[in-house]
Design an enzyme around this catalytic site. Structure first.
Site, mmCIF file in Angstrom:
data_model
loop_
_atom_site.group_PDB
_atom_site.id
_atom_site.type_symbol
_atom_site.label_atom_id
_atom_site.label_comp_id
_atom_site.label_asym_id
_atom_site.label_seq_id
_atom_site.Cartn_x
_atom_site.Cartn_y
_atom_site.Cartn_z
ATOM 1 N NE ARG A 74 -3.774 0.131 0.457
ATOM 2 C CZ ARG A 74 -4.676 -0.188 -0.489
ATOM 3 N NH1 ARG A 74 -4.794 0.541 -1.596
ATOM 4 N NH2 ARG A 74 -5.461 -1.241 -0.333
ATOM 5 N NE ARG A 99 -2.710 -4.579 -7.000
ATOM 6 C CZ ARG A 99 -3.591 -3.852 -6.333
ATOM 7 N NH1 ARG A 99 -3.261 -2.649 -5.897
ATOM 8 N NH2 ARG A 99 -4.807 -4.307 -6.091
ATOM 9 C CG HIS A 169 -2.475 2.913 -8.163
ATOM 10 N ND1 HIS A 169 -2.490 3.725 -7.060
ATOM 11 C CD2 HIS A 169 -3.683 2.325 -8.201
ATOM 12 C CE1 HIS A 169 -3.666 3.614 -6.453
ATOM 13 N NE2 HIS A 169 -4.412 2.769 -7.124
ATOM 14 C CG ASP A 213 -12.241 5.777 -7.410
ATOM 15 O OD1 ASP A 213 -11.488 5.895 -8.396
ATOM 16 O OD2 ASP A 213 -12.507 4.677 -6.890
ATOM 17 C CD GLU A 270 -4.639 5.312 -9.707
ATOM 18 O OE1 GLU A 270 -4.955 4.361 -10.441
ATOM 19 O OE2 GLU A 270 -5.267 5.599 -8.678
HETATM 20 C C1 BG6 Z 1 -7.775 3.239 -7.765
HETATM 21 C C2 BG6 Z 1 -9.214 2.927 -8.035
HETATM 22 O O1 BG6 Z 1 -7.066 3.176 -8.967
HETATM 23 O O2 BG6 Z 1 -7.233 2.253 -6.873
HETATM 24 C C3 BG6 Z 1 -9.982 2.846 -6.725
HETATM 25 O O3 BG6 Z 1 -9.759 3.925 -8.882
HETATM 26 C C4 BG6 Z 1 -9.332 1.836 -5.798
HETATM 27 O O4 BG6 Z 1 -11.329 2.467 -6.991
HETATM 28 C C5 BG6 Z 1 -7.856 2.227 -5.617
HETATM 29 O O5 BG6 Z 1 -9.996 1.844 -4.544
HETATM 30 C C6 BG6 Z 1 -7.077 1.276 -4.711
HETATM 31 O O6 BG6 Z 1 -7.183 -0.048 -5.153
HETATM 32 P P1 BG6 Z 1 -6.517 -1.220 -4.356
HETATM 33 O O7 BG6 Z 1 -6.878 -2.475 -5.105
HETATM 34 O O8 BG6 Z 1 -5.036 -0.975 -4.349
HETATM 35 O O9 BG6 Z 1 -7.094 -1.173 -2.968
#
Ligand code: BG6
Length: 296
Positions: A74, A99, A169, A213, A270
């Site tokens: 994260r 990932r 991302h 979002d 992103e």
């Molecule tokens: C973003 C999405 O790219 O990633 C969101 O638009 C999502 O909807 C976010 O919550 C995080 O995703 P993840 O799978 O890493 O929890």
């Protein structure tokens, strides 16, 4: 060449490489040049820190992130590939499998002016064929200078067209979500993923006061995050979308690897190819890149 051979071959006075492997078995490398430092994990080719010399980290990493083989980290820069978002088959992982996959370090090349280009790759295997029935090569190229460029190069090695959606991302490290402004998206349409509705952005400077979002539709975005103490410049190529995400309070509380107030310190910008119009013909390659740096 082994990882150790690549590392020892590329070491120089201007480039220092350290292994910071994690106790749970993740392989982690730190690169230091006179201009910047970079940390990435071989799992996911996942960058977790980028610090231009004299600055603080441009990337946000959750203090509650899990560093476990097979689980996405994260924060930093997850590579969402070969699909962005949810798959129509809900048994398959959100944002694809890259990932969570182990990349190989392929090459480290010094560039003029104390820069370095690091290339990692992921190839199709029996395991990936189950989730994505195509033969492919994915290269992730990290160019470290005063800025950082992340480039995804996808090559279709199948004998039929390969459908691709993807995102770089990036979690930006910001002083406070209430204080920043995001410039560069005025007049573009966006899909609000929370309501499912499409709108046109009317603001020159976007501010944030709730969960966000959104998928903005534009190519080669040039963006600026205006923070109280610094301005982060973002340039993208090969993108058809820019995703802007902040989970705000409730969603932060629902995520196990995210502090309840973590949303205050981060904003995801992103570089993406969303939708289903990107179809790579056999033998063809496609490049998507994002550059992040401080305004000079
Ligand atoms: C973003 C999405 O790219 O990633 C969101 O638009 C999502 O909807 C976010 O919550 C995080 O995703 P993840 O799978 O890493 O929890």
């Amino acid at each position: 060449m082994t990882l150790e051979q690549i590392i020892s071959k590329s070491r120089s006075d201007a480039l220092k490489i350290h292994r910071l492997d994690n106790p749970s078995g993740l392989k982690v490398l730190k690169f230091e040049t006179p201009k910047a430092s970079l940390v990435f994990h071989l799992q996911g080719a996942h960058v977790t820190s980028f610090i231009p010399r004299g600055a603080s980290d441009l990337l946000w990493l959750s203090p509650m992130a899990d560093f476990i083989p097979g689980k996405a980290i994260r924060g930093g820069i997850p590579v969402c590939w070969p699909w962005f978002g949810k798959h129509s088959n809900t048994d398959l992982p959100q944002h694809g499998f890259a990932r969570n996959s182990l990349f190989q370090l392929l090459d480290v090349q010094a560039t003029a002016g104390d820069g370095v280009i690091i290339t990692l790759e992921l190839n199709s295997s029996d395991e990936t064929q189950v989730m994505f029935p195509y033969a492919f090569n994915l290269k992730v190229e990290l160019t470290l200078s005063t800025s950082l460029t992340i480039k995804l190069i996808t090559t279709n090695l199948s004998d039929r067209p390969l459908p691709l959606s993807q995102a770089i991302h990036s979690y930006l490290n910001i002083s406070n979500i209430h204080q920043i402004k995001l410039n560069g998206l005025a007049e573009y349409s966006f899909m609000d993923q929370l309501s499912g509705k499409t709108h046109k952005e009317t603001r020159n400077s976007i501010t944030f006061a709730e969960e966000t979002d959104r998928i903005y539709h534009l190519n080669n975005a040039q963006l600026l995050v205006d923070d109280s103490t610094r301005r982060i410049v973002i340039e993208q190529q090969g993108d058809n979308s820019t995703v802007v995400w902040n989970p705000w309070i409730d969603k932060s509380q629902r995520m196990s690897d995210f502090a309840d107030d973590g949303y205050l310190e981060m904003l995801c910008i992103e570089a993406a190819n969303t939708g289903n119009n990107l179809l790579l013909q056999p033998g063809d390659s496609y490049e998507l890149s994002q550059t992040i740096g401080l305004e000079k």
